[in-house]
Every structure is written in C-alpha cells, then in structure tokens.
Scaffold this motif. Structure first.
Motif, mmCIF file in Angstrom:
data_model
loop_
_atom_site.group_PDB
_atom_site.id
_atom_site.type_symbol
_atom_site.label_atom_id
_atom_site.label_comp_id
_atom_site.label_asym_id
_atom_site.label_seq_id
_atom_site.Cartn_x
_atom_site.Cartn_y
_atom_site.Cartn_z
ATOM 1 N N TYR A 138 0.091 2.168 13.188
ATOM 2 C CA TYR A 138 -1.020 3.098 13.372
ATOM 3 C C TYR A 138 -0.485 4.491 13.707
ATOM 4 O O TYR A 138 -0.977 5.496 13.182
ATOM 5 C CB TYR A 138 -1.948 2.612 14.476
ATOM 6 N N GLY A 139 0.529 4.553 14.544
ATOM 7 C CA GLY A 139 1.096 5.842 14.905
ATOM 8 C C GLY A 139 1.893 6.482 13.795
ATOM 9 O O GLY A 139 1.885 7.710 13.642
ATOM 10 N N ARG A 140 2.565 5.670 12.990
ATOM 11 C CA ARG A 140 3.477 6.217 11.987
ATOM 12 C C ARG A 140 2.801 6.583 10.665
ATOM 13 O O ARG A 140 3.279 7.473 9.955
ATOM 14 C CB ARG A 140 4.592 5.204 11.698
ATOM 15 N N ALA A 141 1.727 5.906 10.301
ATOM 16 C CA ALA A 141 1.136 6.094 8.976
ATOM 17 C C ALA A 141 0.666 7.523 8.763
ATOM 18 O O ALA A 141 0.093 8.153 9.662
ATOM 19 C CB ALA A 141 -0.027 5.131 8.785
ATOM 20 N N ALA A 142 0.894 8.041 7.570
ATOM 21 C CA ALA A 142 0.449 9.389 7.223
ATOM 22 C C ALA A 142 -1.043 9.460 6.932
ATOM 23 O O ALA A 142 -1.586 10.558 6.777
ATOM 24 C CB ALA A 142 1.234 9.891 6.014
ATOM 25 N N SER A 143 -1.711 8.333 6.857
ATOM 26 C CA SER A 143 -3.132 8.294 6.527
ATOM 27 C C SER A 143 -3.937 9.221 7.431
ATOM 28 O O SER A 143 -3.822 9.157 8.665
ATOM 29 C CB SER A 143 -3.674 6.873 6.680
ATOM 30 N N THR B 154 0.827 -1.207 0.000
ATOM 31 C CA THR B 154 0.000 0.000 0.000
ATOM 32 C C THR B 154 0.860 1.256 0.000
ATOM 33 O O THR B 154 0.500 2.276 -0.604
ATOM 34 C CB THR B 154 -0.941 -0.013 1.211
ATOM 35 N N ILE B 155 1.999 1.192 0.679
ATOM 36 C CA ILE B 155 2.914 2.336 0.696
ATOM 37 C C ILE B 155 3.362 2.698 -0.714
ATOM 38 O O ILE B 155 3.433 3.887 -1.067
ATOM 39 C CB ILE B 155 4.127 2.028 1.596
ATOM 40 N N ILE B 156 3.620 1.698 -1.559
ATOM 41 C CA ILE B 156 4.220 1.983 -2.870
ATOM 42 C C ILE B 156 3.238 1.917 -4.028
ATOM 43 O O ILE B 156 3.590 2.328 -5.132
ATOM 44 C CB ILE B 156 5.412 1.039 -3.150
ATOM 45 N N LEU C 174 4.501 8.247 2.940
ATOM 46 C CA LEU C 174 3.957 7.601 1.753
ATOM 47 C C LEU C 174 2.694 6.779 1.993
ATOM 48 O O LEU C 174 1.966 6.491 1.028
ATOM 49 C CB LEU C 174 5.020 6.712 1.102
ATOM 50 N N LEU C 175 2.419 6.377 3.226
ATOM 51 C CA LEU C 175 1.214 5.576 3.498
ATOM 52 C C LEU C 175 0.051 6.531 3.757
ATOM 53 O O LEU C 175 -0.196 6.970 4.878
ATOM 54 C CB LEU C 175 1.427 4.638 4.682
ATOM 55 N N THR C 176 -0.669 6.864 2.688
ATOM 56 C CA THR C 176 -1.705 7.893 2.752
ATOM 57 C C THR C 176 -3.122 7.358 2.588
ATOM 58 O O THR C 176 -4.089 8.072 2.852
ATOM 59 C CB THR C 176 -1.454 8.952 1.668
#
Length: 320
Positions: free
Chosen positions: A264-269, A125-127, A238-240
C-alpha cells in the motif's frame, strides 16, 4: 458455472478454470470480468471460487478462477511445483482467454488474489496494463516468505539443500514433497506450533474446506526460483492501476499484515485503498461469513466503480 481448459500458444499443458456467471447471464451481452486467484497450496474450488468468485458473480461479474499450473486439475510436470513466474504467466494467459470470449469486455478486466495469489496478482498487475483494477486479500509476497519463515531464515542453506535434492532426483532418488501443514490442529499444537496462521490454515484446509485439488504441498527441488523472486519489485513506478489491499488486524507468521502495509505504501497507484478488517485474522477472511462479508462490502463497489456493469453486445449502452 462452467469448467474450461485453457491453452495458449507456447503452452504445453492446459490450465483448468471454473467460470462463474452472473444471475440471468446472457451471452449476447458483454460483462466486466475478474480473474480470481487461489492461495498457495489451494485450488479453484476453495476461497477464490466458492467465496469470492461466487460473490462477485452474484454482483454481476463474469469470474474466471484458474488452478495453478502443476497443481489441482491443471496440467504441467513435475507436480506440486510452486513457480511464481509461472503463476503470473498463468494469470496473463487466463486474461488472453477472457479477451477471446464474446461475452467479456476485453477492456474491463480486473484481478483478485488471496494470500500468495494476492502477491502474484500484484506482480501481474505491475506488468500487465490490461488489468484495470486489483484487489489483494490478505496478500503475501511469497518470495519474502520463502527467504524468511519457509527457509527457517536461512535462504542460502535452503538453496543448497534444493540443489542437492535436485541432483539426487536426477540420479533416480525419490522426490521430496514438503507438506505445508500438520495433519490436524491438535497434531500441530502437540508439535509445539503456536503460530496463528499455521494453526488456522490447518483448520481451514483439513476441516472447513477440504478439496481434492488442494495440495498444501510443494516440490522442494523445484522451489529455488521463489527464493530470488519479489512480488513488489518496481511497484513504486509501475503499479499504477486502482488497487485495494484487504487484510485482518490479527497478524500471523505468513506476514499478510506487513506485506499489505508495504505494498500500500509503495504502489504508485493514485487510487488505492487500505481495508483493515478489525478483529479478524488471515484465514478468517478465507470463508468466515462476517469478515469475508466485510471485505466484499468494500471490494464489490470498488470493482463496479472501476470496471462498470453489463453492457449491450455493441458495448454502447449500459444494461439496467
């Protein structure tokens, strides 16, 4: 359900996959799709297919459940190789295939992964922005696990051992296949194993859901790439895409609880949801009706919200 073989340009073997169809499937309509990815050591007939794949199909999605390259019914040599980059490539190749099917809307594809398949699905999903929604169920960052528990917290020593073993095999010696689990829960306890994840994994794979394609093993000499791999790299930027992270609150040695909290904490979503299933463990979520049902109560509406429902072939009119 239909079993298919998938080969894309540049591949030298087929990926085997099961396609689960919704009730009353009509090939003249267009459906949202989910690629459902099995755990490390598992196969398409187990939890990714017979639990989550089947339930998502019943909810109106076309669900494609692939076997990993080198494992199950998929091709690739040497067998039982666990290569994270190849696993992520597999998922993207399956998406290529899904987009070629006239009854799948190419702009409404989600991804779901369980255990190591969850970590691999996060990286995919990131890429790959073709993926419009992500669900990780008791997801594990396999690179982190390899550097820690799977190498006895000696990753450099493990890499040296892998190098020596690969040299030995190149000289004609037998392959070394590491078996992840003891032959039975009783044998594991007798050997002094106390970790909940190892014992419950043994119960799942040896008793609750035995499947011919499930290996629960890894070719040691080809495991080095996993040591330097990270499922979560660049997630902050990148994880949006919309993301749901699901795990139980009974932590075990494979680390799904900590990995779930981390991603969960790190994702940019901006649209992300944390679902902690209280009172249940990693392997309870594989197939036990109550915890799996609690997970599905959350993830089915999540996918419907982000992928929508069935449409007419033109894609212009929503089906009832």
């Amino acid at each position: 359900m239909e079993t298919v073989s998938i080969r894309n340009p540049g591949m030298y073997w087929d990926i085997a996959a099961n396609i689960h169809f919704p009730p009353g499937f009509d090939a003249g309509k267009r459906y949202p799709a989910v690629v459902s990815n099995h755990p490390i050591g598992s196969c398409k007939e187990q939890t990714a297919g017979n639990v989550y794949g089947a339930a998502l199909a019943d909810a109106g999605f076309v669900v494609i459940v692939p076997d990993a390259s080198f494992q199950g019914a998929s091709g690739g040599e040497p067998r039982w190789t666990e290569d994270p980059e190849q696993r992520v490539k597999d998922y993207r190749d399956v998406i290529d295939y899904a987009q070629s099917l006239p009854y799948i809307d190419p702009d409404r594809i989600g991804i779901l992964g369980i255990c190591g398949g969850g970590g691999y699905s996060i990286k995919a999903t990131i890429i790959d922005k073709r993926i419009k929604a992500l669900v990780s169920i008791t997801g594990v960052n396999f690179g982190r696990l390899m550097r820690e528990g799977f190498s006895n917290f000696d990753p450099v020593g493990a890499l040296e051992g892998m190098a020596a073993q690969r040299s030995a095999e190149n000289s004609g010696e037998d392959e070394r296949i590491n078996i992840f689990l003891p032959p039975s829960v009783e044998a594991g306890k007798a050997a002094g194993i106390t970790d909940i994840d190892v014992l419950e994994a043994t119960d799942y794979y040896r008793n609750r859901c035995v499947a011919e394609g499930s290996g629960t093993r890894m070719l040691f000499s080809h495991a080095a790439p996993a040591m330097a791999w990270d499922a979560f790299a660049f997630a902050e930027t990148l994880l949006t895409q919309p993301m749901m992270v699901v795990f139980g609150d009974k932590p075990g040695g494979f680390g799904a609880y900590r990995d779930g909290m981390e991603i969960y904490g790190r994702a940019a979503s901006k649209d992300k949801e944390l679902v902690v299933i209280k009172g249940w463990s990693h392997y309870d979520l594989y197939d036990k009706p109550e915890p799996a049902g609690l997970a599905l109560e959350k993830l089915v509406p999540f996918f419907k919200a982000h992928l929508g429902g069935t449409t007419a072939a033109s894609g212009l009119k929503a089906a009832e």
